[in-house]
Each structure stands twice: as structure tokens, then as C-alpha cells.
Scaffold this motif. Structure first.
Motif, PDB file in Angstrom:
ATOM      1  N   ASP A 157      56.760 178.332  29.595  1.00  0.00           N
ATOM      2  CA  ASP A 157      55.703 178.173  30.504  1.00  0.00           C
ATOM      3  C   ASP A 157      54.785 179.142  30.704  1.00  0.00           C
ATOM      4  O   ASP A 157      53.494 178.821  31.004  1.00  0.00           O
ATOM      5  N   ASP A 158      54.837 180.337  30.415  1.00  0.00           N
ATOM      6  CA  ASP A 158      54.198 181.510  30.623  1.00  0.00           C
ATOM      7  C   ASP A 158      53.325 181.941  29.318  1.00  0.00           C
ATOM      8  O   ASP A 158      52.328 182.697  29.618  1.00  0.00           O
ATOM      9  N   CYS A 159      54.115 181.865  28.192  1.00  0.00           N
ATOM     10  CA  CYS A 159      53.440 182.479  27.168  1.00  0.00           C
ATOM     11  C   CYS A 159      53.918 181.817  25.811  1.00  0.00           C
ATOM     12  O   CYS A 159      54.743 180.890  25.902  1.00  0.00           O
ATOM     13  N   LEU A 160      53.267 182.063  24.717  1.00  0.00           N
ATOM     14  CA  LEU A 160      53.551 181.719  23.187  1.00  0.00           C
ATOM     15  C   LEU A 160      53.804 182.762  22.327  1.00  0.00           C
ATOM     16  O   LEU A 160      53.092 183.723  22.716  1.00  0.00           O
ATOM     17  N   ILE A 161      54.711 182.609  21.583  1.00  0.00           N
ATOM     18  CA  ILE A 161      54.851 183.795  20.410  1.00  0.00           C
ATOM     19  C   ILE A 161      54.895 183.052  19.128  1.00  0.00           C
ATOM     20  O   ILE A 161      55.431 181.985  19.003  1.00  0.00           O
ATOM     21  N   HIS A 162      54.189 183.922  17.925  1.00  0.00           N
ATOM     22  CA  HIS A 162      54.310 183.290  16.664  1.00  0.00           C
ATOM     23  C   HIS A 162      54.219 184.616  15.783  1.00  0.00           C
ATOM     24  O   HIS A 162      53.714 185.707  15.994  1.00  0.00           O
ATOM     25  N   LEU A 163      54.615 184.498  14.468  1.00  0.00           N
ATOM     26  CA  LEU A 163      54.620 185.529  13.316  1.00  0.00           C
ATOM     27  C   LEU A 163      53.056 185.530  12.880  1.00  0.00           C
ATOM     28  O   LEU A 163      52.558 184.498  12.615  1.00  0.00           O
ATOM     29  N   ALA A 174      52.845 195.120   8.175  1.00  0.00           N
ATOM     30  CA  ALA A 174      54.238 194.798   8.535  1.00  0.00           C
ATOM     31  C   ALA A 174      53.995 193.258   9.140  1.00  0.00           C
ATOM     32  O   ALA A 174      52.731 193.249   9.749  1.00  0.00           O
ATOM     33  N   ASP A 175      55.069 192.578   9.200  1.00  0.00           N
ATOM     34  CA  ASP A 175      54.932 191.250  10.082  1.00  0.00           C
ATOM     35  C   ASP A 175      54.972 191.925  11.407  1.00  0.00           C
ATOM     36  O   ASP A 175      55.777 192.816  12.031  1.00  0.00           O
ATOM     37  N   LEU A 176      53.965 191.142  12.148  1.00  0.00           N
ATOM     38  CA  LEU A 176      53.906 191.361  13.745  1.00  0.00           C
ATOM     39  C   LEU A 176      54.114 190.111  14.374  1.00  0.00           C
ATOM     40  O   LEU A 176      54.018 188.912  13.924  1.00  0.00           O
ATOM     41  N   ILE A 177      54.505 190.309  15.641  1.00  0.00           N
ATOM     42  CA  ILE A 177      54.684 189.199  16.502  1.00  0.00           C
ATOM     43  C   ILE A 177      53.481 189.311  17.393  1.00  0.00           C
ATOM     44  O   ILE A 177      53.029 190.172  18.193  1.00  0.00           O
ATOM     45  N   TRP A 178      52.654 187.974  17.639  1.00  0.00           N
ATOM     46  CA  TRP A 178      51.751 187.897  18.378  1.00  0.00           C
ATOM     47  C   TRP A 178      52.032 187.098  19.561  1.00  0.00           C
ATOM     48  O   TRP A 178      52.681 185.837  19.437  1.00  0.00           O
ATOM     49  N   THR A 179      51.587 187.429  20.686  1.00  0.00           N
ATOM     50  CA  THR A 179      51.996 186.591  21.909  1.00  0.00           C
ATOM     51  C   THR A 179      50.853 186.907  22.841  1.00  0.00           C
ATOM     52  O   THR A 179      49.814 187.575  22.858  1.00  0.00           O
ATOM     53  N   ILE A 180      50.411 185.587  23.658  1.00  0.00           N
ATOM     54  CA  ILE A 180      49.405 185.314  24.320  1.00  0.00           C
ATOM     55  C   ILE A 180      49.967 184.596  25.766  1.00  0.00           C
ATOM     56  O   ILE A 180      50.720 183.830  25.625  1.00  0.00           O
ATOM     57  N   SER A 181      49.432 185.023  26.764  1.00  0.00           N
ATOM     58  CA  SER A 181      49.694 184.169  28.023  1.00  0.00           C
ATOM     59  C   SER A 181      49.034 182.728  27.989  1.00  0.00           C
ATOM     60  O   SER A 181      48.141 182.686  27.435  1.00  0.00           O
ATOM     61  N   ILE A 182      49.753 181.763  28.802  1.00  0.00           N
ATOM     62  CA  ILE A 182      49.317 180.414  28.947  1.00  0.00           C
ATOM     63  C   ILE A 182      49.056 180.396  30.235  1.00  0.00           C
ATOM     64  O   ILE A 182      49.526 180.589  31.256  1.00  0.00           O
ATOM     65  N   LYS A 183      47.909 179.784  30.190  1.00  0.00           N
ATOM     66  CA  LYS A 183      47.204 179.583  31.972  1.00  0.00           C
ATOM     67  C   LYS A 183      47.955 178.281  32.561  1.00  0.00           C
ATOM     68  O   LYS A 183      48.321 177.490  31.562  1.00  0.00           O
ATOM     69  N   LYS A 184      47.930 178.249  33.907  1.00  0.00           N
ATOM     70  CA  LYS A 184      48.103 177.172  34.724  1.00  0.00           C
ATOM     71  C   LYS A 184      47.201 176.602  35.533  1.00  0.00           C
ATOM     72  O   LYS A 184      46.257 177.400  35.894  1.00  0.00           O
ATOM     73  N   PRO A 185      47.131 175.223  35.636  1.00  0.00           N
ATOM     74  CA  PRO A 185      48.006 174.380  35.054  1.00  0.00           C
ATOM     75  C   PRO A 185      47.404 173.868  33.894  1.00  0.00           C
ATOM     76  O   PRO A 185      46.309 173.909  33.610  1.00  0.00           O
ATOM     77  N   ILE A 186      48.286 173.226  32.792  1.00  0.00           N
ATOM     78  CA  ILE A 186      47.727 172.375  31.799  1.00  0.00           C
ATOM     79  C   ILE A 186      48.124 171.076  32.037  1.00  0.00           C
ATOM     80  O   ILE A 186      49.510 170.746  32.100  1.00  0.00           O
ATOM     81  N   GLN A 187      47.427 170.149  31.962  1.00  0.00           N
ATOM     82  CA  GLN A 187      47.807 168.695  32.371  1.00  0.00           C
ATOM     83  C   GLN A 187      47.008 167.666  31.184  1.00  0.00           C
ATOM     84  O   GLN A 187      46.032 168.160  30.829  1.00  0.00           O
ATOM     85  N   GLU A 188      47.968 166.691  30.899  1.00  0.00           N
ATOM     86  CA  GLU A 188      47.399 165.875  29.699  1.00  0.00           C
ATOM     87  C   GLU A 188      46.137 165.022  30.404  1.00  0.00           C
ATOM     88  O   GLU A 188      46.138 164.836  31.590  1.00  0.00           O
ATOM     89  N   LEU A 222      40.333 179.501  25.155  1.00  0.00           N
ATOM     90  CA  LEU A 222      40.128 180.254  26.305  1.00  0.00           C
ATOM     91  C   LEU A 222      40.378 179.130  27.722  1.00  0.00           C
ATOM     92  O   LEU A 222      40.876 179.818  28.744  1.00  0.00           O
ATOM     93  N   PRO A 223      40.322 177.937  27.620  1.00  0.00           N
ATOM     94  CA  PRO A 223      40.544 177.011  28.740  1.00  0.00           C
ATOM     95  C   PRO A 223      42.039 177.257  29.039  1.00  0.00           C
ATOM     96  O   PRO A 223      42.471 176.721  30.160  1.00  0.00           O
ATOM     97  N   VAL A 224      43.016 177.369  28.121  1.00  0.00           N
ATOM     98  CA  VAL A 224      44.370 177.399  28.106  1.00  0.00           C
ATOM     99  C   VAL A 224      45.345 178.403  28.005  1.00  0.00           C
ATOM    100  O   VAL A 224      46.427 178.586  28.474  1.00  0.00           O
ATOM    101  N   GLU A 225      44.787 179.589  27.304  1.00  0.00           N
ATOM    102  CA  GLU A 225      45.565 180.746  27.063  1.00  0.00           C
ATOM    103  C   GLU A 225      44.728 181.907  27.369  1.00  0.00           C
ATOM    104  O   GLU A 225      43.555 182.036  27.264  1.00  0.00           O
ATOM    105  N   GLY A 226      45.286 183.091  27.370  1.00  0.00           N
ATOM    106  CA  GLY A 226      44.853 184.463  27.694  1.00  0.00           C
ATOM    107  C   GLY A 226      44.720 184.586  29.197  1.00  0.00           C
ATOM    108  O   GLY A 226      44.994 183.685  29.897  1.00  0.00           O
TER     109      GLY A 226
END
Length: 266
Positions: free
Chosen positions: A177-183, A252-266, A196-200
């Protein structure tokens, strides 16, 4: 660091509600969804609708069965469960409840018992299955979205992050609910198209697999310039995105993480 490194683009357009959809700068991707055994994020239906293949990892089937109706409190729970039926349930099958397994078996869902394999996690098994089964020939165009990978037991979280490294040739995004991460694999330089509408705005770059002697970025409040990062030394946490395009290059391989904004609605 090699200046000719191939550029890899990333964009979390899968989080954009339809009214905000536009043609992203990166190439279009084919999405698959894996559901693990943690609470569903509020935007799980949005990800479900993006995916062409949906897999539950063992107890993730319980979360789907219980959690999807909770996201639609004004709708009939049975109708919601029928609408959100996975293609496959896979794993040790030591966590799925009997009533849940019977429900999905009666709907024709394939249930695969892999309890003989105790050397890999349920997420590892599901990622391997998706990689071999997803309807896309070019695996660079496949993006595997994973919900329930963050939160709960710390050793489970680390095991899930380890899967990112073991399948570093695949695009895999772990979401809560709070963030995403990927390599961000060291084999490429990277352009991150921030939605920017949904993350950071909060973000981080973390050298979990191995120390980095040189990492450089643009577009952040605290950019790195051939900066060394390691556990026990500097790591880039609580950084802030300042532009809608972030560049990262590292040895080196790094993990990127960024916060997810609330709310996200379909």
C-alpha cells in the motif's frame, strides 16, 4: 563505468487509473500478477485488470478470497470472488485453507502442489512459472507485479527481495500500500519515468546485493555523483524526486524504491 551502457526505461503506469492513462515513453509491457500471503493493497483490482496472467502463491489464495470482497463492501462477496478468479494457484500448499482450495478447484482453477521443492520460495516458483507461461515471447516486455511481498515477517521480505536478484533478467515489481520496489540491474543505465499523480516524492536507492563503488543519478534532491554506497556506509534513503525523469547508473545492482500516494482508485 561503461559510457555505452544500454538504457533501460521504467514507468509505473500500471498504477494510473484509466482517466490518467497516456502513452508512456517506455515501450508497452505485458503484465502478470502474483498474489502472496499478505493483505491486498487497495489498488489490487487495478493491477488485476492490467494483468494477462494471474497467479496466487499458496496462502495468497486466502488473501484473494477474503480480501477482494472487502475492497467492494457494497457488492455481493460471491460475485466478487467469481470476478477475481486466478488462473493458477501454486506453491507448497501448506497455507491455503481447504475451503478456499475447494472453491477454486470447483471453478476449474489449476492448483499445483510443489511441496517437494523446499529449496525455493513460493514467489520463486511463481516467477519461474510466469516466465515460462506468460503470453509474450520477448521477456524484456514482460513485467511481473507482486502484491503481498512486503510486510509481515522480515525473512520473507528478504527472500522476496532475493528473488529480484535471482531473476535479474526479468522486470519484477514488489508492491505494498505504501511503496514499490524493483531492481536496477548493473548491466544497464536506467531512466525512471516518475508517475507524479500516483507515486513519490520519497524514494531510495539501496545496494542490497553488493556494495557499489560508483553510482550517479539525476533528478533527485540529493543526487549521487560516482558515489560509493554500502551497508555500514552511505545508502540513499529518504531521498526525494525533484523531476519526472530520474537517471541512475551504477557498477552494482541497486534496489529502487518510491512511495505510493493515496488514494489510487480505478
Amino acid at each position: 563505468m561503461a559510457p555505452e551502457m544500454e538504457l533501460m526505461s521504467h514507468a509505473s503506469t500500471f498504477l494510473l487509473p484509466h482517466q490518467h492513462q497516456h502513452q508512456p515513453d517506455p515501450p508497452a509491457l505485458t503484465y502478470a500478477l502474483i498474489v502472496l500471503n499478505q493483505r491486498l493493497p487497495r489498488f489490487a483490482p487495478l493491477l488485476w485488470n492490467r494483468a494477462q496472467l494471474r497467479v496466487c502463491a499458496d496462502g495468497g489464495a486466502n488473501r484473494l478470497y477474503d480480501g477482494m470482497p472487502e475492497l467492494f463492501p457494497d457488492q455481493n462477496p460471491e460475485e466478487v470472488r467469481l470476478r477475481y478468479t486466478p488462473d493458477v494457484i501454486k506453491g507448497d500448499l501448506d497455507s491455503i485453507r481447504d475451503d478456499v482450495k475447494d472453491f477454486y478447484l470447483n471453478l476449474g482453477v489449476r492448483v499445483v502442489d510443489e511441496s517437494h521443492d523446499q529449496d525455493t520460495t513460493d514467489l520463486h516458483k511463481c516467477v519461474a512459472y510466469v516466465s515460462n507461461s506468460a503470453p509474450v515471447e520477448d521477456k524484456s516486455k514482460l513485467c511481473i507485479l507482486v502484491v503481498g511481498a512486503l510486510g509481515g515477517r522480515f525473512d520473507h521480505e528478504i527472500g522476496n527481495i532475493n528473488v529480484l536478484h535471482r531473476f535479474s533478467n526479468l522486470r519484477i515489481v514488489l508492491l505494498s500500500d505504501d511503496c514499490l520496489i524493483h531492481l536496477l540491474p548493473k548491466t544497464h543505465s536506467h531512466m525512471i519515468h516518475v508517475q507524479l499523480p500516483v507515486e513519490g516524492p520519497h524514494c531510495g536507492l539501496i545496494p542490497i546485493g553488493a556494495p557499489s563503488a560508483r553510482t550517479s543519478t539525476t533528478g533527485l534532491q540529493w543526487n549521487l555523483s560516482d558515489t560509493a554506497m554500502s551497508f555500514g556506509g552511505l545508502i540513499s534513503t529518504s531521498n526525494v524526486v525533484k523531476e519526472d525523469k530520474i537517471t541512475v547508473s551504477s557498477d552494482a545492482d541497486l534496489i529502487w524504491t518510491i512511495s505510493i500516494k493515496k488514494p489510487i482508485q480505478e
